[in-house]
Design an enzyme around this catalytic site. Structure first.
Site, PDB file in Angstrom:
ATOM      1  N   ARG A   1       0.818  -1.215   0.000  1.00  0.00           N
ATOM      2  CA  ARG A   1       0.000   0.000   0.000  1.00  0.00           C
ATOM      3  C   ARG A   1       0.852   1.265   0.000  1.00  0.00           C
ATOM      4  O   ARG A   1       0.446   2.285  -0.561  1.00  0.00           O
ATOM      5  CB  ARG A   1      -0.958  -0.019   1.193  1.00  0.00           C
ATOM      6  CG  ARG A   1      -2.124  -0.978   0.980  1.00  0.00           C
ATOM      7  CD  ARG A   1      -3.040  -1.068   2.180  1.00  0.00           C
ATOM      8  NE  ARG A   1      -4.241  -1.811   1.846  1.00  0.00           N
ATOM      9  CZ  ARG A   1      -5.097  -2.293   2.738  1.00  0.00           C
ATOM     10  NH1 ARG A   1      -4.870  -2.101   4.031  1.00  0.00           N
ATOM     11  NH2 ARG A   1      -6.168  -2.953   2.354  1.00  0.00           N
TER      12      ARG A   1
ATOM     13  N   GLY B   1      -7.009  -6.765   0.127  1.00  0.00           N
ATOM     14  CA  GLY B   1      -7.030  -7.455   1.412  1.00  0.00           C
ATOM     15  C   GLY B   1      -6.126  -8.663   1.460  1.00  0.00           C
ATOM     16  O   GLY B   1      -4.969  -8.635   1.035  1.00  0.00           O
TER      17      GLY B   1
END
Length: 409
Positions: free
Chosen positions: A40, A366
């Site tokens: 991320r 996720g």
């Protein structure tokens, strides 16, 4: 109304010397103060870099974990900010608070082309408050860091499904723009929901079927096949009358799964569940385990209460065959406990099939994104890896994403 883009911000108004408040997604996994998966951070870097290179004074807002409105050192954004600094070609400093003295002083001292990362925005309870006035008050304090001519860019797709101050309310206070990451995610998800090239295969895993109910409901009439793995598969197997030993089961969802199986048949959508399972004597790396047919789970050599911890090799190959023959694939959720090598092969096989496929493939963030990286795959092996599992699922459920809607207002 469509959202304004970051390129419009840079081209039309110019950002040199101007404060730009960026909502990024730095919600990374940590081992103490060490970032264990910087996916991320890397995904957030391009937009921050684009603004810094254009001479903006960039203030980054982000959250990490769920500190519940309290300052908690284990949820500090500092390790993620440190990793950003290691990857960046510009100076990155970190504030010790969110809108306090450190943040204000850090913002005042920002030079053109440099970046300040605020402390975890969720350290302030107003960020996630259900009371509009409280969130708005916090958003005003964040906006005040940008002076009289600030702008706002939302590049945190992983948070756009939250009606939070730094995602939703701030967009009404400053000229607001869609970051490249958010723009790409929305474009990809529109392809999945509006005009997917068929055959369209959806692969769903993870532990709980209840987490995926709405997306299954919305995709039953749109996908050609739904492949069900992970812990959630056992509720489907139970719904079909199979004995599942000690495997994960959501008893209250059995009837729902039965209804989905019936609806799918009427709609011409195939729901495919595992036909074999890796069954373990216990949850652990040292557990005895063996492969059993889905109707033989309770016949394990170590007893009838074995746990299904991965789809079996025949199921994995079956899933792979559907994936390789598809033209569009969406995958969300691992097929087993991929963190333990003995129970990672189902997830690995699915990931390899996606990597080898020429289909338009989307890995839905996720645990799925973490799994492909942990298993040694390159992000370039896939058409798109989403940075927001929950946001991706809510979009596929047909829900409005507040953070995206706020940019269109």
């Amino acid at each position: 109304m469509s959202s304004h883009t970051i390129d419009e911000l840079i081209a039309d108004d110019g950002v040199r010397g101007r404060y730009v408040l960026v909502r990024s997604d730095l919600n990374v996994p940590l081992d103490g103060a060490t970032v264990t998966d910087d996916g991320r951070v890397r995904a957030s870097l391009p937009v921050i870099s684009k603004l810094a290179e254009a001479g903006a004074k960039v203030i980054v807002m982000a959250h990490l974990g769920r500190p519940k409105g309290q300052v908690d050192a284990k949820y500090s954004i500092a390790p993620a900010a440190h990793r950003l600094n290691e990857l960046a070609d510009f100076e990155v400093t970190t504030a010790e608070d969110v809108v306090g003295d450190s943040a204000r002083q850090g913002a005042a001292n920002l030079a053109e082309g440099s970046v300040l990362v605020l402390e975890n925005v969720r350290f302030d309870a107003r960020e996630t408050s259900k009371v509009d006035a409280e969130r708005e008050e916090f958003a005003k304090e964040l906006a005040a860091l940008t002076g009289e001519n600030g702008a706002y860019v939302n590049d945190a797709f992983g948070a756009v499904h939250r009606k939070h101050a730094s995602v939703y309310d701030i967009a009404g206070l400053l000229p607001s723009y869609q970051g490249d990451l958010v723009a790409t995610e929305v474009k990809v998800l529109k392809t999945l929901t509006e005009a997917p090239k068929r055959p369209y295969v959806v692969v769903l895993g993870g532990s709980k079927v209840s987490d995926k109910l709405a997306v299954i409901d919305n995709l039953l009439g749109k996908a050609d096949q739904l492949l069900i793995g992970g812990g959630m598969a056992f509720t489907f197997l139970k719904a079909q009358g199979y004995a599942i030993g000690g495997s994960l089961l959501e008893e209250d969802q059995i009837a729902v799964c039965q209804e989905y199986l019936q609806r799918a048949e009427k709609l011409g959508c195939d729901i495919i569940v595992p036909n074999d399972v890796v069954v373990a004597s216990k949850f652990g790396a040292d557990a005895e385990h063996e492969v059993l047919a889905a109707d033989k789970i309770e016949e394990a050599s170590f007893g009838s209460n074995g746990l299904g911890l991965d789809i079996g090799p025949k199921s994995a190959e079956l899933f792979a065959s559907y994936i390789t023959s598809a033209n569009t694939v969406f995958w969300n959720g691992p097929m087993g406990v991929f963190e333990i090598p003995a129970f990672a092969e189902g997830t690995r096989t699915v990931a390899q099939a996606l990597a080898d496929s020429e289909a338009f493939s989307v890995v839905g963030g996720g645990d799925s994104a973490a799994a492909v990286r942990a298993l040694g795959f390159s992000e370039d092996d896939f058409g798109h890896i989403s940075t927001g599992g929950g946001a991706s699922l809510e979009y596929l459920e047909g829900k409005t994403l507040p953070g995206v809607a706020a940019l269109e207002g």
